[in-house]
Design an enzyme around this catalytic site. Structure first.
Site, PDB file in Angstrom:
ATOM      1  N   ALA A 155      38.205 -33.303  35.305  1.00  0.00           N
ATOM      2  CA  ALA A 155      39.556 -32.633  35.119  1.00  0.00           C
ATOM      3  C   ALA A 155      39.183 -31.191  34.557  1.00  0.00           C
ATOM      4  O   ALA A 155      38.285 -30.578  34.992  1.00  0.00           O
ATOM      5  CB  ALA A 155      40.291 -33.337  34.302  1.00  0.00           C
ATOM      6  N   CYS A 156      39.841 -30.827  33.375  1.00  0.00           N
ATOM      7  CA  CYS A 156      39.555 -29.465  33.005  1.00  0.00           C
ATOM      8  C   CYS A 156      38.294 -29.107  32.475  1.00  0.00           C
ATOM      9  O   CYS A 156      37.956 -28.087  32.159  1.00  0.00           O
ATOM     10  CB  CYS A 156      40.555 -29.317  31.889  1.00  0.00           C
ATOM     11  N   SER A 157      37.591 -30.180  32.078  1.00  0.00           N
ATOM     12  CA  SER A 157      36.207 -30.114  31.701  1.00  0.00           C
ATOM     13  C   SER A 157      35.158 -29.887  32.660  1.00  0.00           C
ATOM     14  O   SER A 157      33.783 -30.077  32.377  1.00  0.00           O
ATOM     15  CB  SER A 157      35.846 -31.219  30.422  1.00  0.00           C
ATOM     16  N   SER A 334      39.540 -26.404  35.192  1.00  0.00           N
ATOM     17  CA  SER A 334      38.000 -26.014  34.776  1.00  0.00           C
ATOM     18  C   SER A 334      37.723 -24.678  34.751  1.00  0.00           C
ATOM     19  O   SER A 334      36.784 -24.302  34.195  1.00  0.00           O
ATOM     20  CB  SER A 334      37.326 -26.982  35.639  1.00  0.00           C
ATOM     21  N   PHE A 359      38.110 -28.372  27.710  1.00  0.00           N
ATOM     22  CA  PHE A 359      38.507 -29.657  27.389  1.00  0.00           C
ATOM     23  C   PHE A 359      39.908 -29.991  28.256  1.00  0.00           C
ATOM     24  O   PHE A 359      40.554 -29.341  28.505  1.00  0.00           O
ATOM     25  CB  PHE A 359      38.808 -29.987  25.873  1.00  0.00           C
TER      26      PHE A 359
END
Length: 374
Positions: A155-157, A334, A359
């Protein structure tokens, strides 16, 4: 053992821009259509009427002023409310690969490198255009890179997790260098019909070249240390997937097939996790708050970034210490922290230290401690 370094970055930015004013106009027109269509049920109390959005609400909730997207015509059509992307032929580059190649070419040019210098491609993003073959392998082929490639989804990481994986391989000597590419078409999984989140995301692609510091052709950032952590939560989720058609009513237009989040819980649970993660990472490497010249944080929400910045530095960061690109790009999953790093790192002096952190869903958090070498 070799010391890994970031030697180049690149950003692909779509031409289409949607301002908050445009977004609100389209959303409110959709609200009118929905409420008119469901007037009888709304009157009976079986369906809740939808509320208008506003520019003031969006800025206060997020700090976002505009976003770049691959397509704005569908998003701004009240009868559609999602991007309209053409079906590509099998012998054409996929959209994610095309975006990734653009960002990668810029990163290679900045580092003074060519495809022949790269051994690995990691395509790390929150959503892949397809399940297989890996988009990373397609990018590898389009760039003419020998070696190997794979996709990664945290995901965003995803970017910082990809950087850790690449840095570890460079450090061990198993590869000379790697491209970590983050093509994010967030507009495709955003629910543009939901007032609580219709403003959050934008599209972009970033690329980071990691190679041996002793082979760097110019100014670069030594990777001093990386740290990643995960803790399961479905407070940020998208339940779409390849098993969908196998389930009863699986193909119905369900809300959980797009981006969903429990914002209050995310804010309450993620912020302490991220702040503690960064503090522990710094402590384990003997880095004090005063040693950090810059923080490049995940660009999800201005309030979240301001909170983390204060926790990490023990005071309110100056704008140049914690640069935001959120107002111009919105949340790009990300890619956000890498956009900030790419745009706001050249001015650091030799020896200056900084920290990249992303995060998000998982929950997940990744941090990268770096030092500028001129």
């Amino acid at each position: 053992m070799y010391k890994p370094a970031i030697t180049g970055t690149g950003v692909f930015t779509p031409d289409n821009v949607i301002t908050n004013a445009e977004l609100v106009t389209a959303f409110n027109a959709y609200v009118d259509l929905f409420n008119a269509k469901n007037a009888e049920a709304i009157s009976a109390g079986t369906v809740a009427a939808k509320e208008y959005s506003s520019e003031e609400f969006i800025v206060k909730a997020s700090g976002i002023e505009q976003r770049h997207v691959i397509d704005k015509t569908g998003v701004l059509d009240p009868s559609v409310m999602h991007p309209l992307l053409r079906q590509r032929e099998d012998d054409e580059p996929s959209l994610m690969a095309e975006m990734g190649v653009d960002a990668a070419a810029k990163a290679l040019a900045q580092a003074g490198r060519t495809a022949a210098d790269v051994d690995l491609v990691i395509c790390a993003a929150s959503n892949m255009e397809r399940a297989y073959p890996a988009v990373a392998i397609e990018i590898q082929q389009l760039l003419g890179i020998e070696g190997f490639a794979f996709d990664m989804n945290v995901a965003c990481s995803s970017a910082t997790f990809g950087i850790q994986a690449a840095a570890d391989m460079v450090r061990s000597g198993s590869i000379r260098s790697a491209l970590v590419i983050n093509p994010e078409i967030c507009s495709a999984h955003l629910e543009w019909r939901d007032r609580d989140c219709h403003f959050i995301f934008g599209d972009v692609a970033t690329a980071t070249l990691i190679e041996r510091a002793d082979a760097a052709q110019g100014a670069h950032f030594e990777i001093l240390s990386t740290r990643c952590a995960t803790e399961f939560s479905n407070n940020i989720r998208n339940n779409n997937g390849y098993l969908r058609r196998s389930r009863p009513a699986g193909m119905v237009d369900r809300r959980d097939m797009q981006f969903m989040q429990n914002g209050r819980k995310v804010f309450k649970e993620v912020l302490p996790m991220v702040s503690e993660h960064i503090a522990a990472h710094m402590q384990s490497n003997g880095v004090e708050a005063d040693d950090l010249r810059r923080l490049w944080l995940h660009q999800a929400n201005k309030t979240m970034n301001d909170f983390i910045g204060r926790k990490v530095l023990g005071r309110t960061p100056a704008p140049e210490e914690q640069p935001n690109i959120l107002q111009d790009y919105a949340n790009t999953s990300s890619a956000g922290s890498i956009i900030a790093f790419s745009k706001y790192s050249d001015d650091l002096a030799d020896g200056d230290a900084g920290l990249i952190c992303s995060f998000g869903a998982g929950y997940s958090v990744g941090s990268v401690l770096v030092r500028r070498r001129a």
